[in-house]
Structure formats: C-alpha cells, structure tokens
Design a protein around this motif. Structure first.
Motif, short mmCIF file in Angstrom:
data_model
loop_
_atom_site.label_atom_id
_atom_site.label_comp_id
_atom_site.label_asym_id
_atom_site.label_seq_id
_atom_site.Cartn_x
_atom_site.Cartn_y
_atom_site.Cartn_z
N GLU A 131 0.76 -1.26 0.43
CA GLU A 131 0.25 0.05 -0.14
C GLU A 131 1.32 1.45 -0.06
O GLU A 131 0.39 1.85 -0.89
N SER A 132 1.84 1.57 0.64
CA SER A 132 2.68 2.11 0.79
C SER A 132 3.40 2.77 -0.53
O SER A 132 4.00 3.42 -0.85
N ASN A 155 0.95 4.23 -2.94
CA ASN A 155 -0.04 5.93 -2.56
C ASN A 155 1.18 7.11 -2.07
O ASN A 155 0.56 7.76 -1.86
N LEU A 156 2.60 5.90 -1.56
CA LEU A 156 3.89 7.44 -0.75
C LEU A 156 4.55 7.11 -2.36
O LEU A 156 4.97 6.89 -3.04
N GLU A 199 9.32 8.43 0.20
CA GLU A 199 9.16 7.17 0.83
C GLU A 199 8.90 6.48 1.65
O GLU A 199 9.28 5.74 2.50
N ALA A 200 8.55 5.83 0.32
CA ALA A 200 7.87 4.38 0.58
C ALA A 200 8.80 3.51 0.47
O ALA A 200 9.48 2.45 1.13
N GLU A 213 9.50 3.40 3.94
CA GLU A 213 9.11 2.19 4.51
C GLU A 213 9.06 1.15 4.54
O GLU A 213 9.59 0.35 5.79
#
Length: 262
Positions: A170-171, A174-175, A179-180, A183
């Motif tokens: 999901e990251s 969506n990011l 940022e991903a 994560e």
C-alpha cells in the motif's frame, strides 16, 4: 467568464501534405483536408455556433494540436459566428484539444511511484499479467551470475497472508518513492528486531545496498525467512528495481515530460 475545453474526436487523422514545397502542418487550413473531413469540419463548426448562440457566448478560441487549430480558425472566420460574437453577452474561452494528445497519458511516466516502477521494470511472472518475478537468489547461499536463475523459484508481489507485506505494498502505491523506500527499511528493521537479528537502524537516505545488507541477516535463519517471506519478497523487488538500469531511464523520461509540460 467561462472556459470550455473541446476535444475533437474525429477518427480521421490529418494527413501529411503532398510535396516538399507546400505549407507545413502549422499553416494547414481547411482546404488541405480531404473532402469528407472538410464536410465534417464544417458541420462541427455549424453545430458549435448553434450551441454558442443558445448560450449567448462571445468566445475567444485557443487550440492545442494541428486539427484543433483548423477547427478554431474555421470557427473564428465563420460569418454567422462573427455576427453572434458582436451580440453575445457572455464571455468565454474555448480551448480545442486534439484527441491524439491523449496518447501522451497512455505512454507517460506518471510520477514518483515505486509500485509503478516495479511493475514496469521487473519481468512478468509466468501466467500472470499483473505480477512480477522477484529473484530470490540473494536469500540463499547459491551464487550465480545468471540474473534469470531458474534454480530458485521466483518471488512475487501478491502476499495476501502477510499483513506487513500488504501494508508495505500500500505504501508503494500511495507514497512517493523516497517515502516508500523508507517504509521498506522500517518494516525490515522491525521484522529483524522481532527475530532478534543483529540489525542497526541507520538514518539518512535509504540505498539498495543498505537494504541488501539488512536482507543478508535473514539468509541463514530459516525460521525468520518463513515468518517474513512476503515482506522479504517485496523488499527484494525494491532492491532489484532500484538497481535496474531501466530505472535511471525512467527518471530521465519523467524529467523530460515535466519539462515538456512546462
């Protein structure tokens, strides 16, 4: 004041003009079009004028694309439209856009999205259209120079039974990429800590080499590999995508497209 964007959806493309001495596509007018297309253009201009008359518009026309420029020019010189504009009470900007420009979206590199890059760069999983093969050799003691090593079964992105892997995917979707990737490092550090693996959380930019060094901690621990298999496959997909030469080309394409839009 209003703005209306019109997208001519004619099936016939503007053909190239014959000969080398004729006007270029920027100067092409209605007379350069085939008879059937000229008739369709005149009908379209008449229909637009009728619509604008009902709306009481006094429009200013703009065009993006060769065919749209022909439509806009024809509307601007259309005698009934000139009379209407003298009487119109509502100002409007009309923007004509060639539908062929829709192709720019279909072949574009739309943003800084890690999931999109993974799906585009890594090879497809056999028998699947929406999943990829993840090379799992890095988690074994096997050493080979064959990037398409078939001895070890490939990993994939679909991990329905692993909550951490689902959250990480999901990251990825969506990011932004930076940022991903952070994560991915965070999930990997948490997994290693739960397995009491000797991992040290480092700050700063995440590199594929750093993620690979974290992955190596799981390699000789079969229980940890089993517990976090889904997460490890997604992190490996990240490492292989970031190292892939196509990713650098992707970033160049994206930068060029942003410049073109400006």
């Amino acid at each position: 004041s209003a703005e209306l964007c019109l997208l001519p959806g004619l099936a016939t493309f503007l053909p190239p003009l014959p000969g080398s001495g004729g006007p270029g596509p920027m100067e092409a007018g209605l007379g350069a079009l085939p008879a059937e297309l000229r008739a369709a253009m005149r009908t379209l201009v008449g229909d637009l004028d009728a619509l604008f008359t009902a709306l009481g518009l006094r429009e200013e026309c703009f065009a993006v694309g060769t065919l749209s420029r022909v439509v806009a020019a024809e509307l601007a010189s259309y005698a009934p439209a000139r009379n209407r504009r003298r009487m119109g009470t509502n100002k409007a900007s009309i923007v004509f856009v060639d539908r062929t420009l829709d192709l720019a979206g279909a072949v574009g590199h739309h943003g800084d999205n890690l999931a999109e890059k993974i799906l585009s760069v890594l090879p497809k999983l056999p028998g699947h259209k929406t999943d990829v093969m993840v090379n799992m050799v890095e988690l074994t003691a096997l050493r080979t120079t064959d990037e398409a090593c078939s001895i070890i079964a490939p990993g994939c992105l679909a991990q329905p039974n692993d909550p951490a892997a689902r959250a990480l995917w999901e990251s990825f979707m969506n990011l932004k990429q930076k940022e991903a990737v952070m994560e991915a490092r965070r999930h990997l550090v948490e997994a290693a800590s739960r397995e009491n693996l000797p991992i040290k959380m480092s700050m700063g930019e995440v590199t594929p080499e750093q993620l690979s060094s974290y992955l190596q901690l799981f390699r000789n621990n079969l229980k940890a590999l089993e517990n976090h298999s889904g997460l490890l496959q997604l992190v490996l997909a990240t490492v292989q995508t970031l190292k892939h030469p196509q990713t650098a080309k992707w970033d160049n394409f994206l930068a060029f497209e942003r410049l073109l839009l400006q």
